[in-house]
Design an enzyme around this catalytic site. Structure first.
Site, short mmCIF file in Angstrom:
data_model
loop_
_atom_site.label_atom_id
_atom_site.label_comp_id
_atom_site.label_asym_id
_atom_site.label_seq_id
_atom_site.Cartn_x
_atom_site.Cartn_y
_atom_site.Cartn_z
N ARG A 130 7.28 -10.81 3.12
CA ARG A 130 7.08 -9.62 3.95
C ARG A 130 6.37 -9.95 5.26
O ARG A 130 6.24 -9.09 6.12
CB ARG A 130 6.28 -8.59 3.16
CG ARG A 130 7.01 -8.13 1.91
CD ARG A 130 6.37 -6.95 1.26
NE ARG A 130 5.12 -7.27 0.59
CZ ARG A 130 4.46 -6.42 -0.18
NH1 ARG A 130 4.90 -5.20 -0.33
NH2 ARG A 130 3.35 -6.78 -0.77
N LYS B 299 -7.36 4.89 -14.72
CA LYS B 299 -6.61 3.76 -15.26
C LYS B 299 -7.01 3.53 -16.72
O LYS B 299 -8.18 3.55 -17.06
CB LYS B 299 -6.88 2.49 -14.45
CG LYS B 299 -6.01 2.32 -13.23
CD LYS B 299 -6.20 0.94 -12.63
CE LYS B 299 -5.21 0.69 -11.51
NZ LYS B 299 -5.34 -0.66 -10.92
N GLU C 112 0.11 -8.15 3.79
CA GLU C 112 0.38 -9.57 4.02
C GLU C 112 0.55 -9.90 5.51
O GLU C 112 0.15 -10.97 5.97
CB GLU C 112 1.63 -10.00 3.25
CG GLU C 112 1.45 -10.05 1.75
CD GLU C 112 1.60 -8.70 1.07
OE1 GLU C 112 1.37 -8.61 -0.13
OE2 GLU C 112 1.95 -7.72 1.79
#
Length: 636
Positions: A396, A282, A368
């Protein structure tokens, strides 16, 4: 504009470049990303880490006939730049500009829209199966990050893909997981050789030869396969993926472009499901982002030289910060309070809690559904779980809210961060549906604070309500109001009358309360006396307060930063209808369409959710009287 990048207007242009030009292009793209994102903000670290991988994919495959799917879209900036959007890239995430995520209506090269995680493999498998049914031999490539791979949906898709054995390439862009630490020459050599045509041709010839040896050929072949699998399993971390039915290739250095191109060319010829494990860094090429990739995941405008975010003086505390601080304060006094998040400890303000109470903090990854059922399980044992999730991501886990929490009447607090219009991330991230999808669930209570001070009281109210309860609050800073030192519970369903008015009643919820108050002041200059109610609760409504105020004025306007269908205004309309009042009502909120990106202030202005818009709509509605009027809802 740099000379090589200026020549790239489509993936086909990449194929005309020599190797040294491709290598030079990676540097030009990184510089272009830095210069643009430092001005506009955006997702930087993951995109800096994905430059070589993106070029290799587009160099070896043929988009758009070959479908390249980017999970979430946090890593798709280079893809956008080289697929004809370079000259408008500075408008990404800006009002009326291009989206910050893949968007099918924006480009034929955006094979599947994204913004939420863990969807790419499912979508890719659907495309691969469809291609098979059509007799189309186009390739399908799903690029998924290691973070997205923590989502259960990704594993559901991997499981079926391994079973169906269709031609699907999954590229795991791994920039954080520990399984990829042992990247070395030997594993790279094996991965390259195991994908080469010579090796695979020789392997097939040897299999045919061994199978034809009388009596012992089958046993030798079985032993040879076990030996190959053992060697690959020992030297690479692909055992899990091979157990799911994938041909595993990797780990591969995601910044070695020639090697990536060689491997991707070989992968094109493979049959069945293939997983290519690519290791990237990253923030690659920009030291501040490499040192602190979390800070440069989603970043505002910044100074390239120092890496420091630019902006004005610090303002009032954010709603997120107040939520996190208040939760810590309450947890100090109550060891039964636990905090749960789904891969967003910083974004939901729980980082401070995680350090203060590590044994009572749980980050479940991008899951979730699991987060909420996990919370429900803890609630059965007498704990007070608080789950902090962005409103758009809580969608979700709708079934878990219904089946695992509400149906069993379990006291779980659902903190819905970024509720309402979120701004530059656009339609995938606006949290404008939660009031609608939560208020119709039995046992669920729903509330929203008018400011940061009320937020802290509402959090205490929620935790000790003894029932399922959702607390939604907006993105951004509060109003800088004084903060009470003593927290007190608000009576469930109790709204508050902020101003009296006999001409019209404005009933607002959450982030629309202060604009409604300002609108009342504007109406006063025109001789219209407007009363304002801070509803506080969408469910249960303060029946007596609303009916009394509506009865005095005979005219009601509701204001919410939520979809009008089934939202707060609908709840008030139902109340007035059920009571047979005959009171006229107009609802102001989010219309039946997806809202594009833009600053919160700009979007609220466009939608008539600022003070000027509320005042104008209220005045027009009041003057319309009993005559027909666009948007008028008559209650008989």
């Amino acid at each position: 504009m740099s000379s090589i990048l200026n020549r790239i207007n489509s993936p086909a242009d990449l194929k005309t470049l020599k190797e040294d030009e491709l290598l030079a292009l990676t540097g030009e793209i990184r510089q272009f990303l830095l210069e643009t994102v430092s001005k506009t903000g955006g997702h930087l670290a993951s995109n800096l880490g994905c430059v070589e991988l993106t070029l290799a994919l587009h160099y070896c495959f043929n988009s758009p006939s070959d479908s390249i799917i980017w999970d979430v879209g946090h890593q798709a900036y280079t893809h956008k730049i080289i697929t004809g959007r370079r000259d408008v890239f500075h408008t990404q995430r800006q009002y009326q500009g291009i989206a910050g995520f893949p968007k099918r209506s924006e480009s034929a090269h955006d094979a599947f829209g994204a913004g939420h995680s863990s969807t790419s493999i499912s979508a890719g498998l659907g495309m691969a199966v469809a291609n098979c049914l059509k007799g189309d031999r186009s390739k399908v490539i799903a690029v998924i990050g290691d973070g997205s791979l923590t989502g259960g949906m990704a594993f559901e898709a991997l499981n079926q893909a391994g079973h169906l054995r269709k031609n699907l390439v999954v590229v795991l862009n791994d920039n954080e997981m520990s399984i990829s630490k042992n990247v070395g020459a030997l594993s790279t050599f094996i991965s390259r050789k195991l994908t080469g045509n010579y090796y695979r041709g020789l392997k097939k010839e040897m299999q045919g030869l061994l199978q034809n040896i009388p009596a012992i050929g089958g046993n030798i072949l079985h032993f040879a396969r076990k030996a190959e699998n053992s060697l690959k399993g020992f030297l690479t971390p692909g055992t899990l993926f091979e157990a799911l039915g994938f041909e595993y290739i990797g780990p591969v250095n995601g910044h070695d472009l020639p090697q990536l191109i060689e491997i991707m060319k070989n992968v094109r010829s493979l049959e069945g499901p293939v997983l290519v494990h690519v290791v990237t860094t990253k923030g690659k090429g920009y030291q501040p982002a490499e040192d602190t990739p979390d800070k440069f995941h989603g970043v505002g405008p910044f100074d390239i030289r120092t890496g420091k975010v630019t902006g004005g003086k610090p303002g009032p505390a954010s709603y997120t910060g107040v939520f996190g601080d208040t939760l810590c304060r309450l947890a100090e006094e109550d060891e039964k309070i636990v905090a749960i998040t789904a891969a967003m400890p910083d974004g939901t303000g729980l980082s401070k809690f995680s350090k203060a109470f590590p044994d009572r903090f749980f980050d479940v990854g991008i899951a979730e559904q699991h987060a909420l059922t996990f919370a429900a399980g803890m609630a059965t044992e007498g704990f007070r779980p608080v789950t902090a999730i962005y409103s758009t991501f809580a969608q979700r886990a709708y079934d878990q809210i219904f089946h695992d929490i509400c149906l069993q009447k379990l006291p779980v607090t659902l903190g819905l961060d970024r509720a309402g219009l979120v701004g530059d991330d656009g339609p995938t991230h606006h949290g404008v549906f939660d009031l609608s999808y939560l208020r119709h669930l039995p046992e669920m209570a729903v509330m929203a604070p008018k400011d940061e001070n009320e937020l802290q009281h509402m959090l205490k109210t929620a935790i000790y309500s003894g029932r399922p309860i959702a607390l939604r609050y907006p993105r951004g800073a509060g109003y800088g109001v004084p903060m009470d030192s003593v927290l007190k519970a608000i009576p469930l369903g109790a709204g508050e009358q902020l101003t009296d008015g006999e001409d019209i009643t404005l009933i607002a919820i959450g982030s629309t309360v202060y604009p409604a108050l300002e609108a009342a002041e504007q109406l006063k200059t025109k001789g219209i006396n407007a009363g304002v109610i801070n509803a506080r609760f969408v469910k249960p409504l303060d029946r007596d307060l609303i009916l009394a105020a509506a009865g005095r004025s005979g005219c009601v306007v509701t204001v919410e930063e939520n979809a009008l269908q089934g939202g707060f205004g609908t709840a008030v309309m139902e109340l007035l209808a059920d009571e047979g009042t005959g009171i006229r009502i107009k609802r102001i909120g989010i219309p039946d369409r997806f809202i594009e990106q833009g600053s919160q202030a700009q979007l609220r202005k466009d939608l008539g959710l600022d003070a000027v818009g509320i005042a104008g709509a209220a005045e027009a509605f009041l003057k319309a009287g009993n005559q027909s009027h666009p948007g008028l809802v008559r209650v008989k």
